[in-house]
Design an enzyme around this catalytic site. Structure first.
Site, PDB file in Angstrom:
ATOM      1  CE1 TYR A 247      -3.053  -3.060   0.663  1.00 27.77           C
ATOM      2  CE2 TYR A 247      -4.489  -1.156   0.678  1.00 27.77           C
ATOM      3  CZ  TYR A 247      -4.311  -2.512   0.570  1.00 27.77           C
ATOM      4  OH  TYR A 247      -5.389  -3.323   0.356  1.00 27.77           O
TER       5      TYR A 247
ATOM      6  CE  LYS B 229       2.617 -17.957   0.750  1.00 25.79           C
ATOM      7  NZ  LYS B 229       1.747 -19.136   0.818  1.00 25.79           N
TER       8      LYS B 229
ATOM      9  CG  ASP C  31      -1.102 -20.168   2.337  1.00 25.57           C
ATOM     10  OD1 ASP C  31      -0.604 -19.920   3.451  1.00 25.57           O
ATOM     11  OD2 ASP C  31      -0.478 -20.764   1.444  1.00 25.57           O
TER      12      ASP C  31
ATOM     13  CG  ASP D 243      -7.803  -4.229   2.146  1.00 20.93           C
ATOM     14  OD1 ASP D 243      -8.932  -4.146   2.646  1.00 20.93           O
ATOM     15  OD2 ASP D 243      -7.514  -3.722   1.046  1.00 20.93           O
TER      16      ASP D 243
END
Ligand code: NAI
Length: 333
Positions: free
Chosen positions: A125, A172, A205, A229
């Protein structure tokens, strides 16, 4: 009774409809608020030529608290996000989104009571994108130790101050070893300073799978900006959708309260949007400014309307208009 001067950004799309409903409910509760109204985004461009007018930023800095309706960000072209710009300009580094079942609102799960703490200022972002050569673009994922440490401290302090138990960092780092690795490293250092708060980690995930199978196992989720988000909307879906999940953007000195949802162009201007998400955001705001009693009374009135089941907006299976729903909450008050 103390009076408050607060900034109000009606926004666009369903923004003016839901902010109008919410300010009417707040007024009916007896809290004395003078609203300092400002436009942002498309509506501000029409009047001032800027998406984020300086007068708006000055108003929030002065009043320290704002209630904000959603603001459109054009997809793929046009101006950069007003929401991201506002968060960066005001140093609103923490995005807090409590996600819990509401009485009388049907959902696939019961006993969901989790809180999302999303880093609000960096990650993908940061908006640092460029074309390397035609047909190839690069978008930079910026993660810093300073911002990661600051948001982790916020999450652990939130747990301590609100009787929560555990922080789960979502990442991640198996793939993005440097960027998400730094986020995790910073979080672990903060966790070590808060030994009374339980701490664990999940890969994003797998976290999504666990969230849609057994969401009741989660307490406070700590995420970098982009995962935060996406996972916020996923979590909204666990408890009845975007119409019922509140949020707050918090900085050191200022706070902007807004729902998780956007401008909902598909239903804008029809008086059918659910104002509950913004009303719950406004209750976080009332707690923030010390109006605990009004927050409690409005929450009780909202719960009565929701459990009564007669007055419901379309997203919750009813036919009530935005206005009629607000009227019912006011009557219950
Ligand atoms: P959205 O949240 O506006 O809508 C997604 C779906 O949820 C739509 O079907 C909509 O009708 C429904 N929905 C949302 N809020 C609702 C409510 N209060 N009551 C009933 N149904 C509701 O997300 P979308 O379509 O991805 O974004 C639309 C615009 O909003 C975009 O320009 C986006 O950039 C902007 N946006 C602004 C945000 C903000 O100002 N904080 C946050 C998210 C999106």
């Amino acid at each position: 009774m103390p009076s408050h001067t607060l900034t109000l950004i009606p926004g666009d799309g369903i923004g003016p409809e839901v902010t109008n409903a919410v300010t009417r409910v707040l007024a009916a509760s007896g809290v004395v608020i003078t609203w300092d109204r400002h436009d942002a985004g498309l509506t501000a461009v029409e009047r001032t030529g800027k998406t984020l007018p300086q007068a708006l930023l000055d108003s929030i800095t002065r009043n320290r608290v704002a209630l904000k309706g959603p603001v459109t960000t054009p997809v793929g072209h046009g101006f950069t996000s007003v929401n991201v710009g506002l968060r960066q300009a005001l140093g609103l580094y923490a995005n807090l989104r409590p996600v819990a079942n509401l009485p009388g609102v049907a959902s696939r799960f019961a006993n969901v009571d989790l809180v999302i703490v999303r880093e609000n200022t960096e990650d993908l972002y940061a908006g640092v994108e460029h074309t390397v050569v035609p047909g190839v673009v690069e978008s930079l994922k910026i993660i810093t130790e300073a911002a990661s440490t600051r948001i982790a401290e916020f999450a652990f302090r939130y747990v301590e101050a609100n009787g929560r138990k555990r922080v789960t960092a979502i990442h991640k780092a198996n793939i993005m070893k440097l960027s998400d690795g730094l986020f995790l490293e910073s979080t672990r250092a903060v966790a070590a300073r808060h030994p009374d708060v339980a701490y664990d980690e999940r890969i994003v995930d797998a976290a999504c799978m666990h969230l849609v199978m057994k969401p009741e196992q989660f307490d406070v989720l700590l995420l970098p900006n982009l995962y935060g988000d996406i996972v916020s909307d996923l979590c909204a879906g666990l408890v009845g959708g975007l119409g019922v999940v509140p949020g707050a953007n918090l900085g050191t000195d200022v706070a902007v309260f807004e729902a998780v949802h956007g401008t909902a162009p598909d239903i804008a201007g029809q008086d059918v949007a659910n104002p509950t998400a913004l009303l719950l955001s406004a209750l976080l705001m009332l707690q923030h400014i010390g109006e605990m009693d009004a927050a409690r009374r409005i929450r009780a009135a909202l719960d009565r309307v929701l459990t009564g089941g007669r007055v419901r907006t379309r997203d919750l299976g009813g036919t009530a208009s935005t206005r009629a729903f607000a009227d019912a909450v006011i009557a219950a008050l």
